[in-house]
Design a protein around this motif. Structure first.
Motif, PDB file in Angstrom:
ATOM      1  N   ARG A 228     -65.073  32.434  12.255  1.00  0.00           N
ATOM      2  CA  ARG A 228     -64.885  32.859  11.464  1.00  0.00           C
ATOM      3  C   ARG A 228     -63.968  32.133  10.667  1.00  0.00           C
ATOM      4  O   ARG A 228     -62.854  31.840  10.716  1.00  0.00           O
ATOM      5  N   ALA A 229     -64.309  31.922   8.954  1.00  0.00           N
ATOM      6  CA  ALA A 229     -63.577  31.060   8.205  1.00  0.00           C
ATOM      7  C   ALA A 229     -62.331  32.316   7.693  1.00  0.00           C
ATOM      8  O   ALA A 229     -62.125  33.054   7.816  1.00  0.00           O
ATOM      9  N   LEU A 230     -61.281  31.445   7.785  1.00  0.00           N
ATOM     10  CA  LEU A 230     -60.146  32.276   7.464  1.00  0.00           C
ATOM     11  C   LEU A 230     -60.003  32.741   6.172  1.00  0.00           C
ATOM     12  O   LEU A 230     -60.808  31.698   5.175  1.00  0.00           O
ATOM     13  N   ARG A 231     -59.898  33.482   5.108  1.00  0.00           N
ATOM     14  CA  ARG A 231     -60.112  33.709   4.288  1.00  0.00           C
ATOM     15  C   ARG A 231     -58.564  34.915   2.979  1.00  0.00           C
ATOM     16  O   ARG A 231     -57.724  34.863   4.092  1.00  0.00           O
ATOM     17  N   LYS A 232     -58.386  34.142   1.820  1.00  0.00           N
ATOM     18  CA  LYS A 232     -57.075  34.668   1.239  1.00  0.00           C
ATOM     19  C   LYS A 232     -57.244  34.583  -0.202  1.00  0.00           C
ATOM     20  O   LYS A 232     -58.097  34.298  -0.930  1.00  0.00           O
ATOM     21  N   LYS A 233     -56.122  35.772  -0.006  1.00  0.00           N
ATOM     22  CA  LYS A 233     -56.432  35.673  -2.220  1.00  0.00           C
ATOM     23  C   LYS A 233     -55.265  35.313  -2.879  1.00  0.00           C
ATOM     24  O   LYS A 233     -54.254  34.929  -2.430  1.00  0.00           O
ATOM     25  N   VAL A 234     -56.243  34.742  -4.118  1.00  0.00           N
ATOM     26  CA  VAL A 234     -55.285  33.621  -4.779  1.00  0.00           C
ATOM     27  C   VAL A 234     -55.561  34.137  -5.994  1.00  0.00           C
ATOM     28  O   VAL A 234     -56.813  34.327  -6.601  1.00  0.00           O
ATOM     29  N   ASP A 235     -54.831  34.570  -7.274  1.00  0.00           N
ATOM     30  CA  ASP A 235     -55.026  35.360  -8.776  1.00  0.00           C
ATOM     31  C   ASP A 235     -55.952  36.240  -8.482  1.00  0.00           C
ATOM     32  O   ASP A 235     -56.924  35.814  -9.057  1.00  0.00           O
ATOM     33  N   GLY A 236     -56.139  36.798  -7.895  1.00  0.00           N
ATOM     34  CA  GLY A 236     -57.317  38.073  -7.331  1.00  0.00           C
ATOM     35  C   GLY A 236     -57.978  37.225  -6.953  1.00  0.00           C
ATOM     36  O   GLY A 236     -59.617  38.685  -7.057  1.00  0.00           O
ATOM     37  N   LYS A 237     -58.612  36.722  -6.593  1.00  0.00           N
ATOM     38  CA  LYS A 237     -60.151  35.584  -5.963  1.00  0.00           C
ATOM     39  C   LYS A 237     -59.815  35.818  -4.553  1.00  0.00           C
ATOM     40  O   LYS A 237     -58.591  34.966  -4.212  1.00  0.00           O
ATOM     41  N   THR A 238     -60.824  35.428  -4.034  1.00  0.00           N
ATOM     42  CA  THR A 238     -60.459  35.687  -2.357  1.00  0.00           C
ATOM     43  C   THR A 238     -61.599  34.134  -2.194  1.00  0.00           C
ATOM     44  O   THR A 238     -62.295  33.580  -2.501  1.00  0.00           O
ATOM     45  N   VAL A 239     -60.762  33.541  -1.581  1.00  0.00           N
ATOM     46  CA  VAL A 239     -60.854  31.670  -1.281  1.00  0.00           C
ATOM     47  C   VAL A 239     -60.711  31.602   0.410  1.00  0.00           C
ATOM     48  O   VAL A 239     -59.690  32.539   1.003  1.00  0.00           O
ATOM     49  N   ASP A 240     -61.362  30.427   0.971  1.00  0.00           N
ATOM     50  CA  ASP A 240     -60.933  29.657   2.091  1.00  0.00           C
ATOM     51  C   ASP A 240     -59.608  29.166   1.956  1.00  0.00           C
ATOM     52  O   ASP A 240     -59.415  28.190   1.547  1.00  0.00           O
ATOM     53  N   VAL A 241     -58.931  29.712   3.065  1.00  0.00           N
ATOM     54  CA  VAL A 241     -58.453  29.066   3.861  1.00  0.00           C
ATOM     55  C   VAL A 241     -58.159  27.658   4.349  1.00  0.00           C
ATOM     56  O   VAL A 241     -59.294  27.344   5.089  1.00  0.00           O
ATOM     57  N   ARG A 242     -57.930  26.131   4.087  1.00  0.00           N
ATOM     58  CA  ARG A 242     -57.539  25.211   4.131  1.00  0.00           C
ATOM     59  C   ARG A 242     -57.542  24.381   4.484  1.00  0.00           C
ATOM     60  O   ARG A 242     -55.371  24.450   4.041  1.00  0.00           O
ATOM     61  N   ASP A 243     -57.025  23.353   5.414  1.00  0.00           N
ATOM     62  CA  ASP A 243     -55.355  22.747   5.835  1.00  0.00           C
ATOM     63  C   ASP A 243     -55.160  21.632   4.953  1.00  0.00           C
ATOM     64  O   ASP A 243     -56.193  20.960   3.574  1.00  0.00           O
ATOM     65  N   GLU A 244     -54.636  20.602   5.425  1.00  0.00           N
ATOM     66  CA  GLU A 244     -53.737  19.777   4.511  1.00  0.00           C
ATOM     67  C   GLU A 244     -55.386  18.840   4.555  1.00  0.00           C
ATOM     68  O   GLU A 244     -54.869  18.289   3.332  1.00  0.00           O
ATOM     69  N   GLN A 245     -56.297  18.781   5.013  1.00  0.00           N
ATOM     70  CA  GLN A 245     -57.052  17.559   5.215  1.00  0.00           C
ATOM     71  C   GLN A 245     -57.914  18.064   4.272  1.00  0.00           C
ATOM     72  O   GLN A 245     -59.356  17.321   3.865  1.00  0.00           O
TER      73      GLN A 245
END
Length: 593
Positions: A228-245
């Motif tokens: 499963r893709a990791l997700r996190k909260k950013v400015d109240g929205k849930t977004v995917d966690v991405r690497d440097e690329q």
């Protein structure tokens, strides 16, 4: 404003006195109504007799096992344990309309068929009118009183009465205290066929007493690893966690947090099955106790049955109190805890990386000192036969008829009180009474015979007065077995021959006559008395009051007790307890020297 249940315990009396507890009915929640619903407004203190002590206390605590009506046991507990129980698990009657039986079979490897066996009814799950709801209502109120502010109740039921029990729980605890409806799904049940879908699950209702409750995280292995893709909260929205690329970061999961559907098999391995008809699998109780309590917490099971709750609590470092009205349940629980204590005392368990403190010592009590009938289910049949009562099989309120009187058999293992008449009063057919009164205005509309094992002196007068207030006259007689029929023989006593020879206590013969009668065996047909025995316990220094066995001979399945035991040099008054396959015990004192 919701008015909470509150016992009045201002006046403290001596422990051996009768103490009344009064409380106001719960108000402010939706209420379930049934025929004959009675507000449970008070209860009283019932004394308990300490019968046996097993093992040592740990930090001043021994687990407690009570034989008696759980309404009276919990009333007894209020003085000491009100507000102290962290977790209550109950597996009460389901109103399944079934009789539950235990197979009784001679011990020993040679008995592998049904030739030397029979089934004995342990308890009946058949209820008339709405007495089941009143039964549960009163006990749930007491359970709530015993619970800690952050305590939880886990009530196990099935489809028969789950919808009504949920309403009862909402009424007593409040719908806002509902936490979960846990579905116990057991895929290993045999298919029954037919048009209806197979019923392959039970329900466990979880209610808390207060806003806070214990809910430990439990994780179980997933059937297959998921990505499963990791997700996190950013400015109240849930977004995917991405690497440097800018690529999504994935994580593999091999376990998950438990939800409210528990897939746990129902079948119990042969080496764990104790022969009790409603025994539950350890795995189920382990999950409840692990989730809903912490180490050292106090747990209550007031329908202890085969003792699974007490055994699991002991294994997981919890303290436990259990009770049951069935003596067979108490004997099975006692043997189970003794065997488990022997195992735990020789190992060092750990939980969450810390050593577990095992509470292996326990005491056995009897509430309401009536010991004539060991099996309340069998008792009614014995009474009907002994008193020559013509039995009714499916009558709603009467047990039979004798000499023109309708017969009601009151509780057989305790004193009958005025409160025990409520079921009878609410079950009366008033339309029939009206027709009889109209036809014969100068005659009583009913003649009754109450059969009791001890009773309050004004029992008959109270019943007649209650019915008089309904506008009718009845004629009531009382037969008290303890007073009027003391010479009736309800069960045959056991016999034993025990001697001390060359420093050993030797049980030469044991004849449990009630068991032999049921097996259709004569004394001379018994090749080895040990085939009839579940356990032998010996107190080498009996104090005349409490049995404290130093020898506990509880053999594994298909093995026999030893029958010969070394007498210690400091032995004084020796008391031997032999328990047969019916859970009936013979206790005798043996002269030393």
């Amino acid at each position: 404003m919701n008015r909470q249940l509150a016992f009045d315990t201002k006046e403290k009396k001596a422990p051996d006195s009768v103490e009344s507890y009064k409380f106001e009915p719960i108000q402010g929640y939706p209420m379930l109504h049934w025929k004959g619903k009675r507000p449970f407004q008070s209860t009283q203190y019932y004394p308990a007799q300490l019968k046996e002590i097993h093992g040592e206390s740990v930090d001043g605590w021994r687990n407690e096992i009570y034989w008696g009506d759980n309404l009276q046991v919990m009333s007894h507990m209020l003085k000491k344990y009100r507000g102290k129980i962290k977790l209550v698990y109950i597996d009460p009657p389901f109103d399944s309309k079934a009789d539950y039986k235990k197979k009784i079979q001679l011990r020993g490897e040679k008995f592998t068929n049904d030739y030397n066996s029979f089934e004995e009814k342990q308890y009946t799950d058949i209820w008339t009118n709405d007495e089941y709801l009143q039964f549960m209502y009163e006990r749930l109120i007491l359970i709530k009183e015993l619970m800690d502010d952050d305590g939880s109740l886990y009530l196990h039921c099935d489809w028969h009465k789950s919808h009504l029990l949920r309403c009862l729980l909402d009424e007593i605890f409040g719908s806002n205290k509902f936490r979960n409806e846990i579905v116990w799904y057991y895929p290993d049940k045999f298919a029954t066929g037919g048009k209806s879908l197979d019923k392959n699950h039970d329900l466990i209702f979880h209610y808390s007493k207060g806003e806070e409750f214990i809910g430990n995280e439990i994780r179980i292995e997933k059937p297959e690893v998921t990505r499963r893709a990791l997700r996190k909260k950013v400015d109240g929205k849930t977004v995917d966690v991405r690497d440097e690329q800018g690529e999504k970061i994935f994580k593999e999961y091999s376990d998950k947090k438990i939800d409210d559907v528990w897939q746990i098999g129902r079948s119990i391995p042969n080496n764990e099955y104790l022969g009790y008809p409603t025994q539950k699998k350890d795995d189920l109780i382990e999950r409840i106790i692990s989730y809903g309590s912490d180490e050292g917490d106090l747990i209550l099971d007031c329908f202890i049955g085969s003792g699974t709750t007490a055994a699991v609590a002991q294994k997981f470092g919890r303290r436990c109190i259990g009770c049951d009205i069935n003596l067979g349940a108490i004997q099975i629980t006692t043997r189970r805890l003794l065997q488990l204590a022997s195992e735990l005392n020789h190992q060092n368990g750990h939980q969450n990386g810390k050593p577990i403190k095992y509470y292996t010592g326990f005491s056995v009590y009897n509430v309401n000192n009536y010991d004539i009938f060991r099996n309340p289910v069998e008792a009614k049949d014995l009474l009907k036969e002994a008193l020559e009562i013509n039995p009714f099989d499916h009558n709603s309120i009467y047990d039979g008829e004798k000499d023109g009187r309708m017969v009601k058999i009151m509780p057989v293992n305790r004193i009958a009180t005025r409160a025990d008449l409520n079921e009878l009063i609410t079950g009366f057919d008033q339309k029939t009474f009206e027709r009889r009164q109209e036809a014969h205005p100068n005659k009583p509309v009913e003649k009754l015979l109450l059969v009791c094992m001890g009773h309050e002196p004004d029992l008959a007068a109270h019943l007649e007065n209650e019915v008089r207030q309904m506008g009718f006259r009845i004629d009531v007689e009382v037969v008290d077995i303890l007073r009027d029929k003391a010479n009736l023989e309800f069960k045959r006593d056991s016999e034993a021959k025990i001697n001390i020879k060359k420093g050993k206590l030797v049980v030469e013969n044991f004849y449990p006559l009630n068991l032999l009668q049921k097996l259709s065996l004569l004394k001379e047909n018994v090749e080895d008395w040990r085939e009839l025995v579940e356990s032998v316990m010996i107190d080498w220094n009996y104090d005349g009051t409490v049995f404290k066995p130093a020898v506990v001979d509880v053999p594994e399945k298909n093995t026999l007790v030893a029958g010969s035991y070394d007498v210690p040099d400091d032995a004084g008054t020796i008391r031997v307890k032999i328990t047969d396959l019916l859970s009936e015990s013979l206790e005798v004192e043996v002269q030393n020297g």
